[in-house]
Enzyme design. Structure first.
Site, mmCIF file in Angstrom:
data_model
loop_
_atom_site.group_PDB
_atom_site.id
_atom_site.type_symbol
_atom_site.label_atom_id
_atom_site.label_comp_id
_atom_site.label_asym_id
_atom_site.label_seq_id
_atom_site.Cartn_x
_atom_site.Cartn_y
_atom_site.Cartn_z
ATOM 1 N N GLU A 173 0.831 -1.221 0.000
ATOM 2 C CA GLU A 173 0.000 0.000 0.000
ATOM 3 C C GLU A 173 0.858 1.260 0.000
ATOM 4 O O GLU A 173 0.680 2.167 0.827
ATOM 5 C CB GLU A 173 -0.956 -0.006 1.188
ATOM 6 N N GLU A 371 -5.780 -8.316 -0.738
ATOM 7 C CA GLU A 371 -6.493 -8.051 0.525
ATOM 8 C C GLU A 371 -7.917 -7.644 0.194
ATOM 9 O O GLU A 371 -8.148 -6.843 -0.727
ATOM 10 C CB GLU A 371 -5.872 -6.877 1.316
HETATM 11 P P1 P53 Z 1 -7.005 -2.215 9.562
HETATM 12 C C1 P53 Z 1 -6.276 2.139 5.028
HETATM 13 C C2 P53 Z 1 -7.132 1.893 3.955
HETATM 14 C C3 P53 Z 1 -7.175 0.646 3.377
HETATM 15 C C4 P53 Z 1 -6.343 -0.366 3.857
HETATM 16 O O1 P53 Z 1 -6.800 -2.309 7.983
HETATM 17 C C5 P53 Z 1 -5.477 -0.115 4.911
HETATM 18 C C6 P53 Z 1 -5.425 1.128 5.483
HETATM 19 C C7 P53 Z 1 -4.475 1.423 6.599
HETATM 20 O O2 P53 Z 1 -4.833 0.834 7.790
HETATM 21 O O3 P53 Z 1 -4.583 -1.034 5.390
HETATM 22 C C8 P53 Z 1 -4.534 -2.358 4.934
HETATM 23 O O4 P53 Z 1 -6.128 -3.238 10.153
HETATM 24 C C9 P53 Z 1 -3.189 -2.941 5.308
HETATM 25 C C10 P53 Z 1 -3.264 -3.978 6.389
HETATM 26 C C11 P53 Z 1 -4.416 -3.672 7.301
HETATM 27 C C12 P53 Z 1 -5.702 -3.804 6.503
HETATM 28 O O5 P53 Z 1 -5.689 -2.968 5.373
HETATM 29 O O6 P53 Z 1 -6.580 -0.836 9.874
HETATM 30 O O7 P53 Z 1 -2.465 -3.442 4.210
HETATM 31 O O8 P53 Z 1 -2.017 -4.063 7.029
HETATM 32 O O9 P53 Z 1 -4.480 -4.467 8.437
HETATM 33 C C13 P53 Z 1 -6.934 -3.518 7.318
HETATM 34 O O10 P53 Z 1 -8.443 -2.472 9.800
#
Ligand code: P53
Length: 472
Positions: A173, A371
């Site tokens: 990201e 993801e």
């Molecule tokens: P958490 C922002 C927007 C989209 C994805 O996020 C993001 C973020 C930053 O947090 O992060 C990704 O755990 C990231 C993972 C993360 C996951 O999305 O904040 O690649 O490390 O855990 C979910 O709910």
């Protein structure tokens, strides 16, 4: 879906492993972030301060439970498992000349364990885990020297795992920092701590350039080590829709997409796009971009485009903004046509189909959804977790993904949902923002036995994989 479609799940080292000092591991940026809460940001401390709570230090102790956890993923029929290599296990400080053998050995065992179950490891090199020493001593990616440190790390991993890992990604990201006013994203993406007098916007563009060069050099090094490597980038895709059909809103959405996704243009095409060069000139950003860098970017184009998808955004043009400059902190508005999670993330399955088409129109490169998932509060009822909301989220998104492949013809290598098992949230540090198909007995206060338990979604996803996405 094609028969060899890579169904699976994704995590990141710092969010699961724990083992903060095991095997000689050094301190990373994630190790100095305290626990936040829903709506309460994490704090960054100057090193580890006694008495503070750091959820990543133990996380879910995957470091000691990985065999059991991989076995559960195998039980669901996983074809792939995405994780990252903690930079600080391999180079505890980041600037050592030689890698730490114990750190390398851990990932040998982990990848062997995956392969034993027929699971393809998909590996991110840098997932919000920069060595804290590089942040404190060098200023993170505000400093060109970090390019070489990253190259050394990439080369050590590519060399060691050349026969165990085929699918790689360089920076997770990388474009979260498009929100350049967010100190959190600048630290996670670039290892930058803001100082008095910093122009955070210019700083972000400079750091991102260095990372893009570091990524391109890594791609070149990787292909030389093993020509079969598939090395991708990793972009956080949140499509930015116009709030209305007012022409200014339409154009603003397009300009905002450029500011959030130009990173992918550089990864895929090997040069900064014209609209960015004009932007740097207008802003008077005299960026350190050398001729050598430009050659490196062209020589290190990615093989595929990895991306995360959780939500979509929506934008409205605010006067006065004659240049349609994008400020993620102030320009986004709520989309009345979609619902949101308890953390305000807007749930938009069609947006995933839109994203796949948008990227494919732009690049015609194979893609990998690395993801996609739903963070929610789970309730234990008679020792079971009936997470229908998570199944609903995943089902709706997978259905749109299947349409993008079957009806629209996009090329997609696989889908690794986030996350097969409950883990520490990256943004808030919570355990109770749960994504897992497997429950982990641990709460925000760090209490619990760490016992693993299958949720309803576990059985559902197993069926999805077994039918190759036919039975949702
Ligand atoms: P958490 C922002 C927007 C989209 C994805 O996020 C993001 C973020 C930053 O947090 O992060 C990704 O755990 C990231 C993972 C993360 C996951 O999305 O904040 O690649 O490390 O855990 C979910 O709910």
């Amino acid at each position: 879906m094609q028969a060899n479609f890579l169904w699976g799940g994704a995590v990141a080292a710092h969010q699961v492993e724990g083992g903060r000092q095991a095997g000689g591991k050094g301190l990373s940026v994630a190790d100095v972030m305290t626990a936040g809460a829903n709506g309460v940001p994490r704090r960054v401390t100057d090193g580890v301060i006694p008495g503070e709570s750091y959820p990543n230090h133990e996380a879910i102790d995957f470091y000691h439970h990985y065999k059991e956890d991989i076995a559960l993923m195998a039980e669901m029929g996983f074809k792939s498992f995405r994780t990252s290599i903690a930079w600080t296990r391999v180079f505890p400080n980041g600037d050592e000349e030689t890698p730490n053998e114990e750190g390398l050995a851990f990932y040998d065992d982990l990848f062997d364990e995956c392969r034993k179950h027929g699971i393809e490891p998909v590996v991110t090199l840098s997932h919000f885990e920069m060595p804290w020493h590089l942040v404190k001593t060098y200023g993170g990616f505000r400093n060109r020297e970090c390019i070489a440190f990253f190259e050394r790390f990439a080369e050590a991993c590519f060399t060691r795992y050349k026969d165990k890992v085929t699918y790689w990604m360089t920076f997770n990201e990388i474009n979260n920092q498009a929100n350049y006013k967010s100190a959190h994203h600048l630290l996670q993406d670039s290892g930058i701590l803001l100082e008095e007098g910093d122009d955070c916007e210019k700083l972000m563009y400079q750091a991102a350039h260095y990372e893009l060069v570091a990524s391109a050099r890594a791609v070149k090094i990787g292909h030389a080590i093993n020509p079969d490597f598939q090395i991708g980038c990793m972009i956080a895709m949140c499509p930015i829709y116009p709030a209305t059909c007012k022409p200014e809103d339409i154009f603003f959405s397009s300009a905002a997409m450029q500011k959030r996704y130009w990173f992918a243009d550089v990864h895929v095409r090997g040069y900064h796009p014209a609209y960015m060069k004009k932007f740097y000139a207008r802003k008077g950003f005299d960026l350190d971009i050398t001729e050598e860098d430009e050659k490196d970017l062209l020589a290190g184009k990615v093989d595929y485009l990895g991306f995360s998808y959780y939500m979509s955004f929506c934008i409205k043009h605010n006067e006065p903004n004659p240049h349609f400059d994008y400020d993620e902190e102030s320009d986004l508005v709520r989309n009345e046509f979609v619902k949101a999670s308890d953390w305000g993330w807007q749930i938009d399955p069609v947006g995933l189909r839109y994203a796949l088409n948008w990227f494919y129109d732009r690049y015609q490169l194979p893609m990998f959804i690395v993801e996609n998932g739903f963070g929610a509060y789970d309730k234990l009822e008679d020792n079971e977790i009936h997470d229908t909301y998570r199944i609903d989220y995943l089902r709706a998104h997978i259905a749109e993904m299947v349409k993008a492949v079957d009806e629209d013809g996009v090329e997609l290598l696989g889908y690794t949902m986030w996350a097969p098992i409950d883990i520490v949230s990256a943004s808030t540090g919570e355990m109770d923002k749960r994504y897992g198909l497997i429950y982990v007995d641990k709460n925000n206060a760090g209490e619990g036995t760490l016992e693993r338990k299958r949720k309803d979604s576990f059985h559902w996803y197993k069926k999805v994989i077994a039918t190759n996405g036919e039975d949702l």
